[in-house]
Scaffold this motif. Structure first.
Motif, PDB file in Angstrom:
ATOM      1  N   ARG A  89       0.856  -1.177   0.000  1.00  0.00           N
ATOM      2  CA  ARG A  89       0.000   0.000   0.000  1.00  0.00           C
ATOM      3  C   ARG A  89       0.899   1.236   0.000  1.00  0.00           C
ATOM      4  O   ARG A  89       1.797   1.358   0.830  1.00  0.00           O
ATOM      5  CB  ARG A  89      -0.894  -0.004   1.237  1.00  0.00           C
ATOM      6  N   ILE A  90       0.671   2.153  -0.948  1.00  0.00           N
ATOM      7  CA  ILE A  90       1.502   3.346  -1.045  1.00  0.00           C
ATOM      8  C   ILE A  90       0.637   4.598  -1.131  1.00  0.00           C
ATOM      9  O   ILE A  90      -0.530   4.541  -1.539  1.00  0.00           O
ATOM     10  CB  ILE A  90       2.460   3.295  -2.261  1.00  0.00           C
ATOM     11  N   THR A  91       1.217   5.730  -0.731  1.00  0.00           N
ATOM     12  CA  THR A  91       0.570   7.023  -0.930  1.00  0.00           C
ATOM     13  C   THR A  91       1.528   7.907  -1.708  1.00  0.00           C
ATOM     14  O   THR A  91       2.743   7.890  -1.476  1.00  0.00           O
ATOM     15  CB  THR A  91       0.192   7.701   0.397  1.00  0.00           C
ATOM     16  N   ARG A  92       0.986   8.667  -2.654  1.00  0.00           N
ATOM     17  CA  ARG A  92       1.820   9.563  -3.454  1.00  0.00           C
ATOM     18  C   ARG A  92       1.012  10.785  -3.858  1.00  0.00           C
ATOM     19  O   ARG A  92      -0.223  10.733  -3.937  1.00  0.00           O
ATOM     20  CB  ARG A  92       2.391   8.842  -4.672  1.00  0.00           C
ATOM     21  N   PRO A  93       1.682  11.897  -4.130  1.00  0.00           N
ATOM     22  CA  PRO A  93       0.977  13.154  -4.408  1.00  0.00           C
ATOM     23  C   PRO A  93       0.183  13.111  -5.707  1.00  0.00           C
ATOM     24  O   PRO A  93       0.593  12.491  -6.685  1.00  0.00           O
ATOM     25  CB  PRO A  93       2.105  14.186  -4.512  1.00  0.00           C
ATOM     26  N   ASP A  94      -0.942  13.799  -5.691  1.00  0.00           N
ATOM     27  CA  ASP A  94      -1.726  14.072  -6.893  1.00  0.00           C
ATOM     28  C   ASP A  94      -2.390  15.425  -6.653  1.00  0.00           C
ATOM     29  O   ASP A  94      -3.361  15.516  -5.906  1.00  0.00           O
ATOM     30  CB  ASP A  94      -2.770  12.989  -7.142  1.00  0.00           C
ATOM     31  N   PRO A  95      -1.839  16.501  -7.234  1.00  0.00           N
ATOM     32  CA  PRO A  95      -2.280  17.851  -6.884  1.00  0.00           C
ATOM     33  C   PRO A  95      -3.736  18.160  -7.186  1.00  0.00           C
ATOM     34  O   PRO A  95      -4.292  19.109  -6.616  1.00  0.00           O
ATOM     35  CB  PRO A  95      -1.341  18.749  -7.703  1.00  0.00           C
ATOM     36  N   GLN A  96      -4.375  17.364  -8.068  1.00  0.00           N
ATOM     37  CA  GLN A  96      -5.779  17.647  -8.359  1.00  0.00           C
ATOM     38  C   GLN A  96      -6.717  17.143  -7.259  1.00  0.00           C
ATOM     39  O   GLN A  96      -7.894  17.516  -7.230  1.00  0.00           O
ATOM     40  CB  GLN A  96      -6.176  17.034  -9.700  1.00  0.00           C
ATOM     41  N   CYS A  97      -6.216  16.324  -6.356  1.00  0.00           N
ATOM     42  CA  CYS A  97      -7.074  15.736  -5.310  1.00  0.00           C
ATOM     43  C   CYS A  97      -7.278  16.721  -4.170  1.00  0.00           C
ATOM     44  O   CYS A  97      -6.780  16.525  -3.048  1.00  0.00           O
ATOM     45  CB  CYS A  97      -6.454  14.442  -4.779  1.00  0.00           C
ATOM     46  N   ILE A  98      -8.030  17.783  -4.429  1.00  0.00           N
ATOM     47  CA  ILE A  98      -8.240  18.812  -3.415  1.00  0.00           C
ATOM     48  C   ILE A  98      -9.497  18.549  -2.586  1.00  0.00           C
ATOM     49  O   ILE A  98      -9.859  19.344  -1.724  1.00  0.00           O
ATOM     50  CB  ILE A  98      -8.313  20.213  -4.062  1.00  0.00           C
ATOM     51  N   TRP A  99     -10.149  17.430  -2.840  1.00  0.00           N
ATOM     52  CA  TRP A  99     -11.359  17.073  -2.107  1.00  0.00           C
ATOM     53  C   TRP A  99     -11.019  16.346  -0.793  1.00  0.00           C
ATOM     54  O   TRP A  99      -9.866  16.088  -0.484  1.00  0.00           O
ATOM     55  CB  TRP A  99     -12.254  16.194  -2.988  1.00  0.00           C
ATOM     56  N   LYS A 100     -12.077  15.985  -0.059  1.00  0.00           N
ATOM     57  CA  LYS A 100     -11.888  15.310   1.230  1.00  0.00           C
ATOM     58  C   LYS A 100     -11.649  13.814   1.031  1.00  0.00           C
ATOM     59  O   LYS A 100     -12.152  13.210   0.084  1.00  0.00           O
ATOM     60  CB  LYS A 100     -13.132  15.501   2.105  1.00  0.00           C
TER      61      LYS A 100
END
Length: 286
Positions: free
Chosen positions: A30-41
């Motif tokens: 399981r990984i987390t990485r940035p995605d600048p469009q994900c400005i939602w909750k």
């Protein structure tokens, strides 16, 4: 405009997104990485995010890199249908796999089934589309400017048991290679491309999407065989609509019978119906 979306497959899923990040499952990791469009909750609890094996984020010196919470291998094998390929955590937050692309792999496989075609794959990266074509007995020319990417693609070929299939590996500037193929009077029945916004060839050649993409399509149109089957264009982070891809593609295939589709490639979160657009595409097919 067409939206095609996927909830992933057995070994991949988008678990959640929000607050500038994606939470994804790649095989057993399981990984987390940035995605600048994900400005939602975010939808999932904080504890679901906290148990990620690795996170791409800024370290104490302000440099972006992978921060590991558990011990992970340098690479691990993943599978899609009867293909096998390696995932790796690169210094640029990528894994070598764009999971939404399996929608294009499936579409392509239906088009090429029971046909022996010559296929050109440009900006071919880790080569999963090349493997789909090779598995279906097509003759593939795989072009990329990066030696590490080609080496990774060849690892994937071996992992999939396709070393006996005809894949021609070419390290070159894509536009220069296509211009030379035109002079050599070589043709292809189908062309796949994933052009970046900016890039450099192995000898410093400059790729600028807005200037170079129309030139490339012009040459590719001339590289098509008398009875071509399709052109697939995928694009990421180019700050433009899929309508742009459709309009440019239309300029060069207007005299060919067939259909043009364009739209967004999306991932659907595993635990709800929310979609995350990951890129745009356009494709012409007979």
């Amino acid at each position: 405009m067409k939206i095609i979306s996927t909830s992933g497959w057995d070994e991949y899923s988008l678990l959640d997104s929000g607050q500038g990040y994606r939470l994804e499952q790649f095989g057993k990791f399981r990984i987390t990485r940035p995605d600048p469009q994900c400005i939602w909750k975010r939808k999932l609890d904080k504890k679901e995010w906290d148990i990620a094996d690795a996170k791409f984020t800024k370290d104490t010196q302000g440099k972006e890199r992978w921060i590991f919470h558990t011990k992970m291998p340098e690479k691990w094998l993943m599978h899609y249908k009867d293909l096998s390929f390696y995932a790796k955590l690169t210094p640029f937050k990528h894994t070598g796999i764009f999971p939404e692309q399996h929608l294009q792999w499936d579409w392509m496989e239906q088009k090429i089934k029971n046909k022996k075609l010559k296929i050109l794959n440009l900006f071919a990266y880790t080569g999963i589309a090349s493997l789909v074509a090779a598995k279906n007995n097509c003759e593939v020319t795989h072009v990329d400017a990066s030696s590490p990417s080609i080496a990774w693609a060849r690892e994937n070929q071996t992992a999939s048991g396709l070393n006996d299939k005809p894949i021609r590996w070419i390290k070159d500037d894509v536009l220069k290679f296509c211009e030379r193929e035109l002079k050599r009077q070589n043709t292809y029945d189908a062309i796949i491309m994933d052009p970046p916004v900016y890039g450099h060839g192995p000898n410093g050649e400059v790729w600028d999407f807005k200037k170079s993409f129309p030139k490339l399509l012009s040459v590719c149109r001339q590289l098509l065989s008398p009875h071509p089957l399709f052109i697939i264009i995928n694009a990421y982070a180019i700050s433009a609509s899929s309508l742009m891809l459709k309009n440019v593609l239309s300029d060069y295939v207007s005299n060919l019978k067939g259909t043009i589709e364009a739209g967004e490639l999306c991932l659907q979160e595993k635990f709800n119906n929310r979609l995350l657009s990951t890129g745009i595409f356009a494709r012409w097919s007979k």
